[in-house]
Enzyme design. Structure first.
Site, mmCIF file in Angstrom:
data_model
loop_
_atom_site.group_PDB
_atom_site.id
_atom_site.type_symbol
_atom_site.label_atom_id
_atom_site.label_comp_id
_atom_site.label_asym_id
_atom_site.label_seq_id
_atom_site.Cartn_x
_atom_site.Cartn_y
_atom_site.Cartn_z
ATOM 1 N N GLU A 94 0.826 -1.207 0.000
ATOM 2 C CA GLU A 94 0.000 0.000 0.000
ATOM 3 C C GLU A 94 0.860 1.256 0.000
ATOM 4 O O GLU A 94 1.964 1.284 0.544
ATOM 5 C CB GLU A 94 -0.965 0.008 1.186
ATOM 6 C CG GLU A 94 -0.323 0.008 2.544
ATOM 7 C CD GLU A 94 -1.355 -0.019 3.674
ATOM 8 O OE1 GLU A 94 -2.078 -1.024 3.792
ATOM 9 O OE2 GLU A 94 -1.420 0.947 4.433
ATOM 10 N N CYS A 107 3.389 8.678 0.515
ATOM 11 C CA CYS A 107 3.982 7.863 1.571
ATOM 12 C C CYS A 107 4.197 6.471 0.991
ATOM 13 O O CYS A 107 3.238 5.815 0.586
ATOM 14 C CB CYS A 107 3.031 7.823 2.768
ATOM 15 S SG CYS A 107 3.565 6.691 4.062
ATOM 16 N N CYS A 114 7.098 -6.417 7.505
ATOM 17 C CA CYS A 114 8.162 -5.802 8.301
ATOM 18 C C CYS A 114 8.547 -6.775 9.402
ATOM 19 O O CYS A 114 7.702 -7.528 9.884
ATOM 20 C CB CYS A 114 7.647 -4.495 8.915
ATOM 21 S SG CYS A 114 8.879 -3.587 9.878
ATOM 22 N N CYS A 118 7.052 -3.759 16.083
ATOM 23 C CA CYS A 118 6.501 -2.725 16.973
ATOM 24 C C CYS A 118 5.079 -3.116 17.376
ATOM 25 O O CYS A 118 4.276 -3.532 16.544
ATOM 26 C CB CYS A 118 6.500 -1.351 16.297
ATOM 27 S SG CYS A 118 8.158 -0.774 15.900
ATOM 28 N N CYS A 121 1.750 -1.631 15.654
ATOM 29 C CA CYS A 121 1.773 -1.437 14.204
ATOM 30 C C CYS A 121 1.199 -2.638 13.450
ATOM 31 O O CYS A 121 1.566 -3.785 13.711
ATOM 32 C CB CYS A 121 3.205 -1.173 13.755
ATOM 33 S SG CYS A 121 3.359 -0.952 11.980
ATOM 34 N N GLY A 161 7.166 -1.379 6.385
ATOM 35 C CA GLY A 161 8.572 -1.753 6.257
ATOM 36 C C GLY A 161 9.505 -0.820 6.988
ATOM 37 O O GLY A 161 9.133 0.291 7.367
ATOM 38 N N GLU A 162 10.722 -1.299 7.225
ATOM 39 C CA GLU A 162 11.763 -0.490 7.859
ATOM 40 C C GLU A 162 12.771 -0.128 6.771
ATOM 41 O O GLU A 162 13.515 -0.991 6.293
ATOM 42 C CB GLU A 162 12.418 -1.299 8.991
ATOM 43 C CG GLU A 162 13.700 -0.715 9.540
ATOM 44 C CD GLU A 162 13.640 0.776 9.900
ATOM 45 O OE1 GLU A 162 12.697 1.218 10.568
ATOM 46 O OE2 GLU A 162 14.559 1.507 9.470
ATOM 47 N N SER A 193 11.782 7.608 7.690
ATOM 48 C CA SER A 193 11.485 7.301 9.085
ATOM 49 C C SER A 193 12.050 5.928 9.461
ATOM 50 O O SER A 193 11.834 4.953 8.764
ATOM 51 C CB SER A 193 9.963 7.317 9.270
ATOM 52 O OG SER A 193 9.630 6.945 10.584
ATOM 53 N N SER A 216 11.493 7.015 15.025
ATOM 54 C CA SER A 216 10.327 6.604 15.807
ATOM 55 C C SER A 216 10.804 6.306 17.217
ATOM 56 O O SER A 216 11.368 5.252 17.474
ATOM 57 C CB SER A 216 9.691 5.359 15.185
ATOM 58 O OG SER A 216 9.294 5.652 13.867
ATOM 59 N N LEU A 217 10.594 7.255 18.106
ATOM 60 C CA LEU A 217 11.135 7.111 19.463
ATOM 61 C C LEU A 217 10.088 6.488 20.388
ATOM 62 O O LEU A 217 10.338 5.481 21.035
ATOM 63 C CB LEU A 217 11.585 8.491 19.964
ATOM 64 C CG LEU A 217 12.635 8.502 21.057
ATOM 65 C CD1 LEU A 217 13.908 7.805 20.623
ATOM 66 C CD2 LEU A 217 12.938 9.938 21.488
ATOM 67 N N HIS A 218 8.929 7.115 20.447
ATOM 68 C CA HIS A 218 7.755 6.580 21.147
ATOM 69 C C HIS A 218 7.939 6.364 22.647
ATOM 70 O O HIS A 218 7.082 5.752 23.302
ATOM 71 C CB HIS A 218 7.270 5.270 20.501
ATOM 72 C CG HIS A 218 6.962 5.391 19.039
ATOM 73 N ND1 HIS A 218 6.381 6.496 18.483
ATOM 74 C CD2 HIS A 218 7.168 4.520 18.011
ATOM 75 C CE1 HIS A 218 6.229 6.316 17.169
ATOM 76 N NE2 HIS A 218 6.717 5.146 16.854
ATOM 77 N N ASN A 292 -2.984 5.185 16.586
ATOM 78 C CA ASN A 292 -4.163 4.768 15.829
ATOM 79 C C ASN A 292 -4.411 3.299 16.206
ATOM 80 O O ASN A 292 -3.665 2.429 15.792
ATOM 81 C CB ASN A 292 -3.824 4.911 14.335
ATOM 82 C CG ASN A 292 -5.067 5.000 13.477
ATOM 83 O OD1 ASN A 292 -6.156 4.667 13.912
ATOM 84 N ND2 ASN A 292 -4.894 5.450 12.257
ATOM 85 N N CYS A 335 -0.528 2.748 9.271
ATOM 86 C CA CYS A 335 0.423 1.884 8.606
ATOM 87 C C CYS A 335 -0.058 0.429 8.489
ATOM 88 O O CYS A 335 -0.234 -0.252 9.479
ATOM 89 C CB CYS A 335 1.681 1.954 9.476
ATOM 90 S SG CYS A 335 3.128 1.325 8.737
HETATM 91 N N1 SAH Z 1 9.720 1.445 10.073
HETATM 92 C C1 SAH Z 1 9.740 2.879 10.042
HETATM 93 C C2 SAH Z 1 8.704 3.517 9.147
HETATM 94 C C3 SAH Z 1 7.311 2.970 9.085
HETATM 95 S S1 SAH Z 1 6.111 3.380 10.276
HETATM 96 C C4 SAH Z 1 9.651 3.416 11.439
HETATM 97 O O1 SAH Z 1 9.497 2.647 12.379
HETATM 98 O O2 SAH Z 1 9.798 4.612 11.606
HETATM 99 C C5 SAH Z 1 5.840 5.121 10.256
HETATM 100 C C6 SAH Z 1 5.483 5.667 11.636
HETATM 101 O O3 SAH Z 1 4.151 5.273 12.010
HETATM 102 C C7 SAH Z 1 6.408 5.163 12.729
HETATM 103 O O4 SAH Z 1 6.700 6.210 13.607
HETATM 104 C C8 SAH Z 1 5.540 4.117 13.402
HETATM 105 O O5 SAH Z 1 5.997 3.837 14.694
HETATM 106 C C9 SAH Z 1 4.184 4.772 13.343
HETATM 107 N N2 SAH Z 1 3.035 3.878 13.521
HETATM 108 C C10 SAH Z 1 2.844 2.631 13.059
HETATM 109 N N3 SAH Z 1 1.645 2.156 13.420
HETATM 110 C C11 SAH Z 1 1.049 3.132 14.115
HETATM 111 C C12 SAH Z 1 -0.206 3.244 14.766
HETATM 112 N N4 SAH Z 1 -1.092 2.240 14.773
HETATM 113 N N5 SAH Z 1 -0.490 4.405 15.405
HETATM 114 C C13 SAH Z 1 0.403 5.433 15.397
HETATM 115 N N6 SAH Z 1 1.593 5.388 14.825
HETATM 116 C C14 SAH Z 1 1.928 4.240 14.182
#
Ligand code: SAH
Length: 363
Positions: A94, A107, A114, A118, A121, A161-162, A193, A216-218, A292, A335
């Protein structure tokens, strides 16, 4: 029989070398490169200024990667369009079209699935199938520009994907999409990212690219990060921050940190204060994203008050911060959600609430 050449993955220099090797003039390479990467044709027969003999030779030795659109969903709210594409081997990916005031953005996905795992995700639930080739990633942009009829000026590598787990193909993609002989999209308009693959971040810093790196720190502590992102077990949060410092020193590019706010996990005032401390000496920007929720996990998004408090705490401590506008939520914006629902149930997918905005390319 030897394998055919993926001609769309050849960069400008490689294509010239190939033509010289074929006994052709170098300017022919320029013409063919322009057909593939500026005019975005998908067939050698469309290359009207190329002679029949050369076309036949190319046809015999090469193939032109093309993505087949399977489905497009358009958000009734903000004009976001989500495309499902079928790859030649049958895999589905997608890509998303995002119309912003400052320009149209795409995007892209960088892998089928992947393997980063995470917890919040949807793209990673079934693991990694394979890397995308450079030409497949270019095609995500080319097809969307062609299908939407809109010029694409910005790109984010934030789909499934990463990107740094597919390092060589991704770097080549970045170089080719910004090549003056192709779509010539400014590297300053491209954001990559990553979940924080430290050695690859260091390697990327050496590539002399002008792209924005988003991390992506989170979380602001190693403990919380480990809960959400298995990759934190491999690379400590402190190592990720060090690699960011290194990236800024080498490229001069301000960093972006993505922080998905998850209720009762990483959205407290104490967490915000720790985050401000962690990022204090970095030239950076924080992007807060209310998580999300995906149906496979029970994470919930933070309440409005917590989001506002989190933002205020960061700002009080001198950190630049924005809350990301959630686009396309009515069409499975997060995503990997759309692809997953498509793969799980092709027929009920058709009955989704966005049906009236969807065009089905499948007969
Ligand atoms: N693998 C890369 C890029 C893909 S994800 C990465 O980890 O950065 C793009 C962003 O969306 C990342 O910050 C990821 O952590 C975030 N993401 C994925 N699923 C999500 C969700 N359900 N809600 C909010 N952010 C999400």
């Amino acid at each position: 029989m030897s394998e055919k050449i993926d001609i769309k993955s050849y960069n400008y220099i490689e294509l010239q070398d190939y033509f010289v090797q074929l006994g052709e003039k170098a300017f022919r390479a320029k013409q063919v490169y322009s057909w593939l990467h500026e005019k975005l044709v998908t067939d050698f027969t469309q290359m009207t200024n190329i002679g029949a003999a050369l076309k036949e030779k190319l046809e015999a030795q090469c193939y032109i990667t093309a993505l087949t659109p399977v489905e497009v969903l358009e958000s009734a709210v903000d004009g976001t369009k989500k495309y499902l594409f079928r790859l030649v081997d049958g895999n589905i990916i997608e890509s998303v079209f995002l119309p912003y005031k400052h320009g149209n953005s795409v995007c892209i996905s960088t892998q089928v699935g992947c393997r980063m795992g995470c917890k919040f995700c949807a793209s990673t639930l079934d693991g990694l199938t394979r890397n995308l080739t450079t030409s497949e990633m270019l095609e995500e942009v080319y097809r969307i520009q062609t299908l939407s009829g809109q010029r694409i000026s910005h790109i984010v590598l934030m789909g499934a994907g990463e990107p740094l787990d597919n390092f060589d193909n991704v770097v080549k993609f970045l170089e080719m999409i910004s090549d003056e002989h192709g779509l010539n999209i400014s590297q300053r308009n491209i954001t990559l990212s990553t979940c924080g693959l430290v050695p690859q971040m260091k390697k990327l810093a050496e590539k002399d690219l002008q792209i924005t790196l988003a991390i992506s720190l989170h979380a602001s502590t190693q403990e919380t990060r480990r809960e959400l992102m298995p990759i934190a077990k491999r690379y400590e949060i402190s190592e990720v921050i060090e690699a960011c410092r290194d990236y800024f020193n080498k490229t001069g590019r301000r960093l972006t940190f993505e922080y998905s706010l998850v209720r009762d996990v990483n959205d407290t005032k104490a967490e915000a204060e720790k985050l401000a401390k962690l990022l204090a000496k970095l030239n950076c920007h924080v992007n807060l994203i209310p998580v999300n929720p995906i149906k496979e996990r029970d994470f919930r998004e933070s309440g409005a008050a917590n989001i506002a408090n989190f933002k205020n705490t960061l700002e009080k401590n001198g950190i630049n911060v924005t809350i990301r506008r959630e686009m396309g939520r009515d069409i499975n914006g997060a995503c990997g959600q759309l692809r997953k629902s498509y793969l799980e149930n092709k027929s009920s997918f058709q009955d989704s609430r966005s049906k009236r905005n969807s065009a089905n390319f499948e007969k």
